[in-house]
Structures are given as structure tokens and as C-alpha cells.
Design an enzyme around this catalytic site. Structure first.
Site, PDB file in Angstrom:
ATOM      1  N   ASP A 269      30.003 -37.442 133.235  1.00 35.63           N
ATOM      2  CA  ASP A 269      29.397 -37.944 134.460  1.00 35.63           C
ATOM      3  C   ASP A 269      29.197 -39.444 134.341  1.00 35.63           C
ATOM      4  O   ASP A 269      29.097 -39.982 133.233  1.00 35.63           O
ATOM      5  CB  ASP A 269      28.061 -37.250 134.747  1.00 35.63           C
ATOM      6  CG  ASP A 269      27.686 -37.333 136.227  1.00 35.63           C
ATOM      7  OD1 ASP A 269      28.047 -36.415 136.975  1.00 35.63           O
ATOM      8  OD2 ASP A 269      27.049 -38.326 136.625  1.00 35.63           O
TER       9      ASP A 269
ATOM     10  N   GLU B   4      45.494 -32.336 154.620  1.00 36.12           N
ATOM     11  CA  GLU B   4      44.958 -31.062 155.090  1.00 36.12           C
ATOM     12  C   GLU B   4      45.151 -30.928 156.592  1.00 36.12           C
ATOM     13  O   GLU B   4      44.773 -31.836 157.341  1.00 36.12           O
ATOM     14  CB  GLU B   4      43.477 -30.933 154.711  1.00 36.12           C
ATOM     15  CG  GLU B   4      43.288 -30.834 153.206  1.00 36.12           C
ATOM     16  CD  GLU B   4      41.863 -30.488 152.794  1.00 36.12           C
ATOM     17  OE1 GLU B   4      40.930 -30.668 153.605  1.00 36.12           O
ATOM     18  OE2 GLU B   4      41.686 -30.036 151.648  1.00 36.12           O
TER      19      GLU B   4
ATOM     20  N   ALA C 239      36.973 -29.653 144.627  1.00 35.49           N
ATOM     21  CA  ALA C 239      36.281 -30.813 145.205  1.00 35.49           C
ATOM     22  C   ALA C 239      37.099 -31.420 146.339  1.00 35.49           C
ATOM     23  O   ALA C 239      37.039 -30.949 147.475  1.00 35.49           O
ATOM     24  CB  ALA C 239      35.975 -31.830 144.110  1.00 35.49           C
ATOM     25  N   ARG C 240      37.875 -32.458 146.052  1.00 45.03           N
ATOM     26  CA  ARG C 240      38.680 -33.138 147.049  1.00 45.03           C
ATOM     27  C   ARG C 240      40.131 -33.261 146.554  1.00 45.03           C
ATOM     28  O   ARG C 240      40.373 -33.579 145.387  1.00 45.03           O
ATOM     29  CB  ARG C 240      38.107 -34.526 147.357  1.00 45.03           C
ATOM     30  CG  ARG C 240      36.822 -34.470 148.197  1.00 45.03           C
ATOM     31  CD  ARG C 240      37.123 -33.966 149.592  1.00 45.03           C
ATOM     32  NE  ARG C 240      35.988 -34.001 150.493  1.00 45.03           N
ATOM     33  CZ  ARG C 240      35.184 -32.966 150.741  1.00 45.03           C
ATOM     34  NH1 ARG C 240      35.380 -31.809 150.117  1.00 45.03           N
ATOM     35  NH2 ARG C 240      34.194 -33.080 151.609  1.00 45.03           N
TER      36      ARG C 240
ATOM     37  N   ASP D 161      42.014 -25.849 145.609  1.00 43.15           N
ATOM     38  CA  ASP D 161      41.342 -25.447 146.843  1.00 43.15           C
ATOM     39  C   ASP D 161      41.300 -26.586 147.868  1.00 43.15           C
ATOM     40  O   ASP D 161      40.946 -26.368 149.011  1.00 43.15           O
ATOM     41  CB  ASP D 161      39.915 -24.974 146.546  1.00 43.15           C
ATOM     42  CG  ASP D 161      39.210 -24.451 147.795  1.00 43.15           C
ATOM     43  OD1 ASP D 161      39.692 -23.451 148.366  1.00 43.15           O
ATOM     44  OD2 ASP D 161      38.198 -25.047 148.212  1.00 43.15           O
TER      45      ASP D 161
ATOM     46  N   HIS E 247      40.826 -24.536 151.092  1.00 41.98           N
ATOM     47  CA  HIS E 247      39.599 -25.326 151.099  1.00 41.98           C
ATOM     48  C   HIS E 247      38.404 -24.447 151.487  1.00 41.98           C
ATOM     49  O   HIS E 247      37.605 -24.796 152.364  1.00 41.98           O
ATOM     50  CB  HIS E 247      39.707 -26.519 152.053  1.00 41.98           C
ATOM     51  CG  HIS E 247      38.804 -27.663 151.664  1.00 41.98           C
ATOM     52  ND1 HIS E 247      39.144 -28.973 151.831  1.00 41.98           N
ATOM     53  CD2 HIS E 247      37.555 -27.671 151.130  1.00 41.98           C
ATOM     54  CE1 HIS E 247      38.157 -29.758 151.418  1.00 41.98           C
ATOM     55  NE2 HIS E 247      37.179 -28.976 150.985  1.00 41.98           N
TER      56      HIS E 247
END
Length: 329
Positions: free
Chosen positions: A171, A266, A236-237, A261, A285
Site C-alpha cells: 500500500d 467497457e 478493481a479497474r 472483472d 464488472h
């Protein structure tokens, strides 16, 4: 009492849960997508928008100087022209990671199991009446690299630890000793240790905001560092991953598989080789799309409407500084 507007699309269950959470405490109006925005914000204090589903800047032009809060019913703002809303002086809030964290973590855990048990091949074997295969891999002792140790990353760590996985977390902030103990982390570090964690993990799971800094964080160089048996997860993205480089790595057998996902485009182009590979599990997603996420986000929105009505500062405000929070999905 403030009023609120919600877009007409995606109403069930998201809008229904918002209506239930707000109850009869405030006057609620539904935005009419068939009508121009001018005039629809008169007398409105709060707008509740499903994650930027209504993206036209003319909404900000019509709302400027009228509303007290634009509330996004979602976490990410990469589909929302946030900077433009800020230039119009419109406060914007989201419903951050904790409200979808359980859903994302459960989905990530499910796909770790599907990948290690080679679900696509197992299903194909069943259809061919081939029994007792394929050979799966047990999770005990496998190393899970969690990239972005915010709410969803932490929830995944709790679940993965119960399966006996060794957990490494990355992180942008300092991960405390108390967190290391609580989440049974085998390693905790900052982005400078990212390449090391990627190279030593059996599963790499992404839990990040999409920013200029995290765009294509997983590129050819980092995919080349992964073990040839390792799996990549992205709940996530999409643009966190260079999809072209990912396809190349999967086709060449340089990594073991992927669970995706979210996509750079998109909806994605289903003609992409990514969706033809047997070692890829892809979903639309939907990792965060659960009844629990809907109810929790709706309650967060309702709480902010209550706060505006009481003259209090809303929670979860976002602005241009959001781009500095890349490692806290």
C-alpha cells in the site's frame, strides 16, 4: 428538508434501496432522462447519481449554484468528470471502498478457488464425461500478493488467511504493526516493494483506484516477473492492467491464468483473444454487485442527505486530491 434526484436507469435494486433508506424523511424526485436538465434541479438540495451513469456536463451546468451535494452511488470516479463538477463549485461525495469491500473480497476468493481448481477445464471435462480431473492446487502455503491494502484488500486477507494462504500486502501508506498482526500478514510494504511481491506471489490480486500513477501498473515488465504458475486477479479497474500484454503472457504460458472483472474498455470487445483463452475467467464488472453492497451504499447516501438537512458537512467528499489515493481501493 432536502430533495434528491436519482437517474431512472439501474433502479433495481440500487434505486429501490436508496428510496427505502431515505424513507419519508425527505422529498424524493426521479430525474427524467427524456427531458433537458435545465429546471430539473430547481429546489433540489442533493442529487444521487449511480456512479456517473449520467455523464453529461450539462448536468453540472444546470446544477451549479443550486444543489448542496452531488452524491455518487459508487466508489470509483474514473467514469465521472469530477474535475468539471469541482470547477462548477459542486461538492461531490462517493460511497467509498468499505461499502463494497465484502462483495469484492468474496468474489476474489471465489475466483482464487476457481483458478486453482481449474474450473473451465473441469467444466469441459464434465461435458466430455471425463472424470477425476483436472488436478487442482491446494491453497495452504500459497502466497497471495494483495496490491492496495484498503478495505477490500483487508477483507480478502481475512478470508485468504482462513484458507492457510501466506499474505503479502502493498500500500502507498504505512501498514501498521497492528494491521500486520490482525490480518496475519507475511509481508507488508510500500510500492517500492511491488516488484518483489509480484515475483514471489502465487496469486496477485489488484485492489486499487485507477489514477495516472496506477494506469497499466501491471505491464509487460511486471507480468514477466510473475511465476509461470501464478494467477492475476483484477476486481478493481480494467486499465490497471495492460490487456494486450496480459494476452501475450497468457498465450505464451508465462503466467498460469487470470481472473478479470473490469476492462480498459467497457463493455469490452468479446472478440478479444482474452475471452477465448481456457485459463481466463471473465465476468461483467459484477464483483461488487451484491444485495449487501446496494443496501450499504444506499444507507451511506441517506446518511449524507440527513447530514445536509441538519446543516452538517457531508461524509466521503472527493475532489481532485482523489488522484493521490491510488493504493486505497
Amino acid at each position: 428538508l432536502p430533495h434528491a434526484i436519482m437517474p431512472d436507469e439501474l433502479f433495481s435494486p440500487w434505486g429501490e434501496d436508496v428510496v427505502a433508506a431515505i424513507g419519508d424523511r425527505h422529498h424524493l424526485h426521479i430525474y427524467d432522462v427524456e427531458q433537458p436538465p435545465a429546471g430539473q434541479f430547481d429546489g433540489i438540495d442533493v442529487v444521487i447519481d449511480h456512479g456517473g451513469s449520467l455523464r453529461g456536463r450539462e448536468l453540472a451546468d444546470a446544477a451549479a449554484g443550486k444543489i448542496k451535494l452531488w452524491q455518487i452511488l459508487g466508489t470509483g470516479v474514473d467514469h465521472f468528470p469530477l474535475d468539471y463538477w469541482c470547477t462548477k463549485g459542486i461538492p461531490v461525495a462517493n460511497t467509498p471502498g468499505p461499502f463494497s469491500a465484502v462483495a469484492l473480497a468474496e468474489c476474489a476468493m471465489m475466483f482464487i478457488l476457481m483458478l486453482t481448481r481449474r474450473y473451465p477445464l473441469a467444466r469441459a471435462n464434465l461435458e466430455k464425461s471425463i472424470l477425476y480431473g483436472p488436478l487442482g492446487r491446494e491453497l495452504v502455503g500459497m502466497r497471495l500478493g494483495i496490491i492496495g491494502f484498503g478495505a477490500s484488500g483487508q477483507e480478502l486477507a481475512l478470508r485468504a488467511a482462513a484458507f492457510g494462504m501466506k499474505i503479502a500486502a502493498i500500500d502507498i501508506r504505512e501498514i501498521s504493526t497492528a494491521e500486520v498482526d490482525r490480518f496475519q500478514l507475511d509481508f507488508a510494504g510500500k510500492p517500492s516493494a511491488l516488484d518483489e511481491v509480484i515475483a514471489t506471489s502465487d496469486v496477485v490480486s489488484l485492489h486499487l483506484h485507477l489514477t495516472k500513477e496506477t494506469h497499466h501498473l501491471i505491464n509487460r515488465q511486471r507480468l514477466a516477473r510473475m511465476k509461470p504458475t501464478a494467477f492475476l486477479l483484477n476486481v478493481a479497474r480494467g486499465a490497471l492492467v495492460d490487456e494486450e500484454a496480459l494476452v501475450e503472457a497468457l498465450v505464451a504460458g508465462r503466467i498460469g491464468g487470470a481472473r478479470i472483472d473490469a476492462y480498459g474498455q467497457e463493455p469490452p470487445d468479446l472478440r478479444s483473444p482474452l475471452f477465448q483463452l481456457p485459463n481466463v475467467i471473465a465476468t461483467p464488472h459484477s464483483a461488487g454487485v451484491t444485495d449487501g453492497t446496494s443496501r450499504k451504499r444506499a444507507q451511506a447516501c441517506a446518511n449524507n442527505v440527513d447530514r445536509i438537512a441538519a446543516g452538517l458537512e457531508p461524509l466521503y467528499l472527493v475532489c481532485a486530491a482523489e488522484t493521490q489515493l491510488g493504493f486505497n481501493h
